[in-house]
Enzyme design. Structure first.
Site, PDB file in Angstrom:
ATOM      1  N   LYS A  78      53.753  24.628  80.389  1.00 30.89           N
ATOM      2  CA  LYS A  78      55.249  25.228  80.103  1.00 30.89           C
ATOM      3  C   LYS A  78      55.803  26.051  79.477  1.00 30.89           C
ATOM      4  O   LYS A  78      56.958  26.036  79.233  1.00 30.89           O
ATOM      5  CB  LYS A  78      56.021  23.877  80.435  1.00 30.89           C
ATOM      6  CG  LYS A  78      55.816  22.981  81.541  1.00 30.89           C
ATOM      7  CD  LYS A  78      56.779  21.892  81.893  1.00 30.89           C
ATOM      8  CE  LYS A  78      56.295  20.901  82.997  1.00 30.89           C
ATOM      9  NZ  LYS A  78      57.326  19.842  83.275  1.00 30.89           N
ATOM     10  N   ASN A  79      54.730  26.803  78.906  1.00 31.73           N
ATOM     11  CA  ASN A  79      55.368  27.953  77.939  1.00 31.73           C
ATOM     12  C   ASN A  79      55.364  29.172  78.451  1.00 31.73           C
ATOM     13  O   ASN A  79      54.639  29.676  79.083  1.00 31.73           O
ATOM     14  CB  ASN A  79      53.987  27.889  76.884  1.00 31.73           C
ATOM     15  CG  ASN A  79      54.561  28.703  75.825  1.00 31.73           C
ATOM     16  OD1 ASN A  79      54.555  29.874  76.079  1.00 31.73           O
ATOM     17  ND2 ASN A  79      54.135  28.373  74.473  1.00 31.73           N
TER      18      ASN A  79
END
Length: 324
Positions: free
Chosen positions: A106-107
């Protein structure tokens, strides 16, 4: 930097580099207590970054910096400049970024870098990109970054051939997967292989109604059903399957807010309620006088006010528009 690994101060190729410490000013109020390994890597990184160096050692240093903080946008930006300057093998870079992404799914910076790579490499990597997003979505079916990347790859690089089948698979696994419903809508409206919404609408209505009848309190297919007629309200009202599914659900559960909400929209758009529809809600007039209105649409609003309390103000407003 992995535990036990030596920092850049011990690398032979860094012997001529003078580290550049972070400048927090003469009197920092709340200095951050960086770990020693992080401080060392970033001091060397600043030295090469400020010098504008594009070299194998600079690329290696970005590896270390990314492992310590994969959200550092400046490091990723510098890495891209180096990769271009060195004309690096971007297939190897895909291996690197996928390893990082699996640990940090989720970067934002990682997915941005992945798109940059895919743009550079072109349609030939479309299938690999789809396989990777499938891997991430198997771990978290609602990962926004993975879905966004998958949709971009489809529209920019292709790979539509099996996408509807993939949506079917996800919905078979979890019919409540609203992300899969959203993806399905993208496929039937954007895929160059299916003929567009008009060509798909009839079969999609049948598919969606089946899903509704199996789980009437699943909001996603109700929303999807309305989306199939987006901008064509006349067709929504004219399709008897739409009011019929409302009737079937309300005959079993007259407090189903999704059926009631769609029915109310149909009435507002000109649907003349059948005797069967009126009978489905007639019992409410006797059970609770407060839910009985002057006309059928008002009665539906009264029921929604009671059984959808989170939106009671909305239904109150809606009811006021019926008499205006």
């Amino acid at each position: 930097m992995e535990h036990g690994k030596s920092g850049p101060s011990s690398w032979p190729e860094m012997a001529d580099v003078v580290p550049v410490p972070q400048d927090d000013g003469p009197s920092p109020v709340v200095p951050i207590a960086y770990r020693d390994d992080f401080r060392e890597v970033m001091d060397y990184f600043r030295a090469l970054y400020c010098a504008g160096e594009r070299s194998p050692r600079a690329l290696r240093l970005t590896n270390e910096a990314i492992e310590l903080n994969p959200a550092n946008y400046t490091v990723w930006h510098f890495r891209r400049l180096i990769l271009e300057a060195l004309d690096s093998d971007l297939q190897e870079e895909i291996n690197f970024i996928e390893k990082i992404a699996e640990c940090n799914p989720k970067n934002y910076q990682i997915w941005h870098h992945k798109r940059w790579l895919a743009e550079k490499l072109g349609p030939g990597v479309a299938n690999r990109e789809h396989e990777f997003t499938m891997k991430i979505l198997a771990l978290d079916a609602k990962n926004y970054h993975a879905w966004s990347h998958r949709q971009w790859v489809l529209q920019a690089l292709g790979g539509w051939e099996s996408e509807l089948q993939y949506c079917n698979q996800l919905l078979e696994e979890d019919i409540f997967n609203n992300s899969a419903w959203n993806q399905r809508y993208l496929v039937i409206t954007r895929s160059p292989l299916l003929g567009g919404l008009m060509a798909m609408r009839d079969s999609e209505v049948d598919f969606t109604i089946e899903a509704i009848l199996a789980n009437p309190r699943n909001e996603s297919p109700w929303k999807y059903l309305k989306g199939l007629y987006r901008g064509e309200n006349n067709l929504l009202v004219a399709d008897e399957r739409i009011s019929d599914v409302c009737l079937k659900v309300l005959n079993k559960d007259w407090s189903c807010v999704f059926a009631l909400g769609l029915l109310l929209d149909l009435l507002r758009l000109g649907l003349q309620p059948s005797d069967e529809l009126k009978a489905a809600l007639e019992s409410t007039r006797h059970c609770d006088p407060e839910m009985a209105g002057d006309d059928f649409a008002t009665t539906v609003c009264c029921i929604l006010q009671k059984y959808d309390p989170l939106r009671i103000n909305y239904w109150s407003w809606y009811k006021s528009t019926l008499s205006s």
